[in-house]
Design a protein around this motif. Structure first.
Motif, PDB file in Angstrom:
ATOM      1  N   THR A   1       0.863  -1.166   0.000  1.00 17.68           N
ATOM      2  CA  THR A   1       0.000   0.000   0.000  1.00 17.68           C
ATOM      3  C   THR A   1       0.904   1.221   0.000  1.00 17.68           C
ATOM      4  O   THR A   1       1.898   1.256   0.731  1.00 17.68           O
ATOM      5  N   VAL A   2       0.572   2.203  -0.826  1.00 16.47           N
ATOM      6  CA  VAL A   2       1.312   3.459  -0.828  1.00 16.47           C
ATOM      7  C   VAL A   2       0.548   4.429   0.072  1.00 16.47           C
ATOM      8  O   VAL A   2      -0.588   4.790  -0.219  1.00 16.47           O
ATOM      9  N   VAL A   3       1.189   4.823   1.158  1.00 15.01           N
ATOM     10  CA  VAL A   3       0.593   5.783   2.086  1.00 15.01           C
ATOM     11  C   VAL A   3       1.079   7.168   1.673  1.00 15.01           C
ATOM     12  O   VAL A   3       2.287   7.408   1.596  1.00 15.01           O
ATOM     13  N   ARG A   4       0.143   8.056   1.406  1.00 16.82           N
ATOM     14  CA  ARG A   4       0.496   9.401   0.937  1.00 16.82           C
ATOM     15  C   ARG A   4       0.491  10.391   2.097  1.00 16.82           C
ATOM     16  O   ARG A   4      -0.428  10.398   2.908  1.00 16.82           O
ATOM     17  N   VAL A   5       1.532  11.206   2.117  1.00 15.11           N
ATOM     18  CA  VAL A   5       1.679  12.240   3.131  1.00 15.11           C
ATOM     19  C   VAL A   5       1.477  13.586   2.451  1.00 15.11           C
ATOM     20  O   VAL A   5       2.135  13.889   1.455  1.00 15.11           O
ATOM     21  N   GLY A   6       0.575  14.388   2.974  1.00 17.56           N
ATOM     22  CA  GLY A   6       0.292  15.696   2.400  1.00 17.56           C
ATOM     23  C   GLY A   6       1.303  16.745   2.865  1.00 17.56           C
ATOM     24  O   GLY A   6       2.224  16.454   3.627  1.00 17.56           O
ATOM     25  N   ILE A   7       1.091  17.970   2.415  1.00 19.08           N
ATOM     26  CA  ILE A   7       1.932  19.088   2.837  1.00 19.08           C
ATOM     27  C   ILE A   7       1.622  19.390   4.302  1.00 19.08           C
ATOM     28  O   ILE A   7       0.460  19.400   4.705  1.00 19.08           O
ATOM     29  N   ALA A   8       2.680  19.597   5.102  1.00 18.03           N
ATOM     30  CA  ALA A   8       2.538  19.857   6.535  1.00 18.03           C
ATOM     31  C   ALA A   8       1.816  18.692   7.216  1.00 18.03           C
ATOM     32  O   ALA A   8       0.910  18.870   8.018  1.00 18.03           O
ATOM     33  N   ASP A   9       2.247  17.482   6.878  1.00 21.67           N
ATOM     34  CA  ASP A   9       1.610  16.256   7.351  1.00 21.67           C
ATOM     35  C   ASP A   9       2.709  15.260   7.703  1.00 21.67           C
ATOM     36  O   ASP A   9       3.867  15.416   7.291  1.00 21.67           O
ATOM     37  N   MET A  10       2.365  14.231   8.464  1.00 19.98           N
ATOM     38  CA  MET A  10       3.298  13.138   8.736  1.00 19.98           C
ATOM     39  C   MET A  10       2.511  11.863   8.992  1.00 19.98           C
ATOM     40  O   MET A  10       1.390  11.904   9.492  1.00 19.98           O
ATOM     41  N   LYS A  11       3.135  10.745   8.600  1.00 19.86           N
ATOM     42  CA  LYS A  11       2.531   9.429   8.797  1.00 19.86           C
ATOM     43  C   LYS A  11       3.658   8.421   8.974  1.00 19.86           C
ATOM     44  O   LYS A  11       4.810   8.698   8.641  1.00 19.86           O
ATOM     45  N   ILE A  12       3.294   7.232   9.479  1.00 21.88           N
ATOM     46  CA  ILE A  12       4.270   6.149   9.584  1.00 21.88           C
ATOM     47  C   ILE A  12       3.729   4.908   8.889  1.00 21.88           C
ATOM     48  O   ILE A  12       2.514   4.748   8.747  1.00 21.88           O
ATOM     49  N   VAL A  13       4.655   4.059   8.423  1.00 19.05           N
ATOM     50  CA  VAL A  13       4.291   2.805   7.764  1.00 19.05           C
ATOM     51  C   VAL A  13       5.216   1.691   8.217  1.00 19.05           C
ATOM     52  O   VAL A  13       6.334   1.935   8.660  1.00 19.05           O
ATOM     53  N   LYS A  14       4.716   0.461   8.059  1.00 24.23           N
ATOM     54  CA  LYS A  14       5.526  -0.730   8.282  1.00 24.23           C
ATOM     55  C   LYS A  14       5.613  -1.467   6.956  1.00 24.23           C
ATOM     56  O   LYS A  14       4.661  -1.451   6.169  1.00 24.23           O
ATOM     57  N   ALA A  15       6.771  -2.110   6.705  1.00 28.52           N
ATOM     58  CA  ALA A  15       6.929  -2.910   5.488  1.00 28.52           C
ATOM     59  C   ALA A  15       5.834  -3.972   5.476  1.00 28.52           C
ATOM     60  O   ALA A  15       5.453  -4.457   6.542  1.00 28.52           O
ATOM     61  N   PRO A  16       5.278  -4.320   4.321  1.00 30.33           N
ATOM     62  CA  PRO A  16       5.751  -4.007   2.969  1.00 30.33           C
ATOM     63  C   PRO A  16       5.227  -2.680   2.417  1.00 30.33           C
ATOM     64  O   PRO A  16       5.479  -2.353   1.266  1.00 30.33           O
ATOM     65  N   ASN A  17       4.479  -1.916   3.217  1.00 32.06           N
ATOM     66  CA  ASN A  17       3.925  -0.657   2.721  1.00 32.06           C
ATOM     67  C   ASN A  17       5.030   0.358   2.480  1.00 32.06           C
ATOM     68  O   ASN A  17       6.098   0.286   3.077  1.00 32.06           O
ATOM     69  N   ILE A  18       4.732   1.306   1.602  1.00 31.21           N
ATOM     70  CA  ILE A  18       5.689   2.363   1.292  1.00 31.21           C
ATOM     71  C   ILE A  18       5.013   3.703   1.548  1.00 31.21           C
ATOM     72  O   ILE A  18       3.791   3.788   1.622  1.00 31.21           O
ATOM     73  N   ILE A  19       5.827   4.746   1.681  1.00 31.81           N
ATOM     74  CA  ILE A  19       5.309   6.061   2.046  1.00 31.81           C
ATOM     75  C   ILE A  19       5.824   7.085   1.041  1.00 31.81           C
ATOM     76  O   ILE A  19       6.957   6.979   0.572  1.00 31.81           O
ATOM     77  N   LYS A  20       4.962   8.058   0.702  1.00 33.51           N
ATOM     78  CA  LYS A  20       5.279   8.958  -0.415  1.00 33.51           C
ATOM     79  C   LYS A  20       4.757  10.355  -0.125  1.00 33.51           C
ATOM     80  O   LYS A  20       3.718  10.521   0.515  1.00 33.51           O
ATOM     81  N   THR A  21       5.473  11.359  -0.623  1.00 34.05           N
ATOM     82  CA  THR A  21       4.964  12.732  -0.620  1.00 34.05           C
ATOM     83  C   THR A  21       5.368  13.431  -1.906  1.00 34.05           C
ATOM     84  O   THR A  21       6.417  13.136  -2.475  1.00 34.05           O
ATOM     85  N   SER A  22       4.518  14.347  -2.347  1.00 38.12           N
ATOM     86  CA  SER A  22       4.748  15.128  -3.562  1.00 38.12           C
ATOM     87  C   SER A  22       4.811  16.605  -3.191  1.00 38.12           C
ATOM     88  O   SER A  22       4.462  16.993  -2.087  1.00 38.12           O
ATOM     89  N   GLY A  23       5.223  17.402  -4.140  1.00 41.26           N
ATOM     90  CA  GLY A  23       5.183  18.843  -3.949  1.00 41.26           C
ATOM     91  C   GLY A  23       6.277  19.381  -3.060  1.00 41.26           C
ATOM     92  O   GLY A  23       6.098  20.390  -2.389  1.00 41.26           O
ATOM     93  N   LEU A  24       7.432  18.701  -3.042  1.00 42.06           N
ATOM     94  CA  LEU A  24       8.563  19.213  -2.277  1.00 42.06           C
ATOM     95  C   LEU A  24       9.290  20.238  -3.129  1.00 42.06           C
ATOM     96  O   LEU A  24      10.119  19.886  -3.962  1.00 42.06           O
TER      97      LEU A  24
END
Length: 164
Positions: A6-29
């Motif tokens: 599962t791709v967990v998306r992090v927004g602007i001014a946001d934070m999240k955590i994941v455990k493998a096998p999931n991955i974490i992503k943010t855009s707009g940097l």
């Protein structure tokens, strides 16, 4: 056993955590900095999308801690500790902090470089080593972290893709 990611998306001014096998992503940097904190043994990672260097720049009412380097990194460490992570086992990778606008040397315009400096200062204060970084420049980035491999994938506008 289900091995789908599962791709967990992090927004602007946001934070999240994941455990493998999931991955974490943010855009707009652009001038923002993506801060990944991870434990490579437990394969858990957190991602923070920092907008500004210092919470003293914000209004004190209803402050979003994830918006700032100083409060966001501290809060992300607390989230990871709540998941059973020893803070001494944390490592980091960072990306972003571009100088998106060229207006000379006015310090208030240098948000990207100031964000990078603030992130590095906070990580140093918490004794979290930076294992890799892709910061600065003048192009926006999208990042994705896989806690299973410890690889940070970076797609930079007009510059392509790399892993660190």
């Amino acid at each position: 056993m289900n091995n789908s990611k599962t791709v967990v998306r992090v927004g602007i001014a946001d934070m999240k955590i994941v455990k493998a096998p999931n991955i974490i992503k943010t855009s707009g940097l652009g001038s923002c900095v993506g801060v990944v904190l991870y434990d490579e043994v437990k394969m858990i990672a957190g991602l923070l999308h920092v907008m500004l260097p210092d919470s003293n720049l914000g209004r004190l009412d209803n402050v979003n801690v994830a918006k700032f380097a100083d409060t966001g990194i501290h809060s992300l460490v607390e989230l990871l500790v709540a998941e059973g992570i020893n803070p001494l086992s944390l490592k980091s990778k960072i990306a972003g902090g571009a100088q998106m606008f060229q207006f000379g040397t006015n310090d208030t315009i240098r948000i990207g470089p100031r964000n990078v400096e603030a992130v590095k200062m906070m990580l140093d204060r918490l004794s979290i080593p930076i294992m890799a970084e892709d910061t600065g420049g003048s192009s926006g980035r999208t990042i994705q972290f896989d806690p299973k491999t410890g690889k940070l994938s970076i797609r930079t506008v007009n510059k392509g893709f790399k892993e660190i």
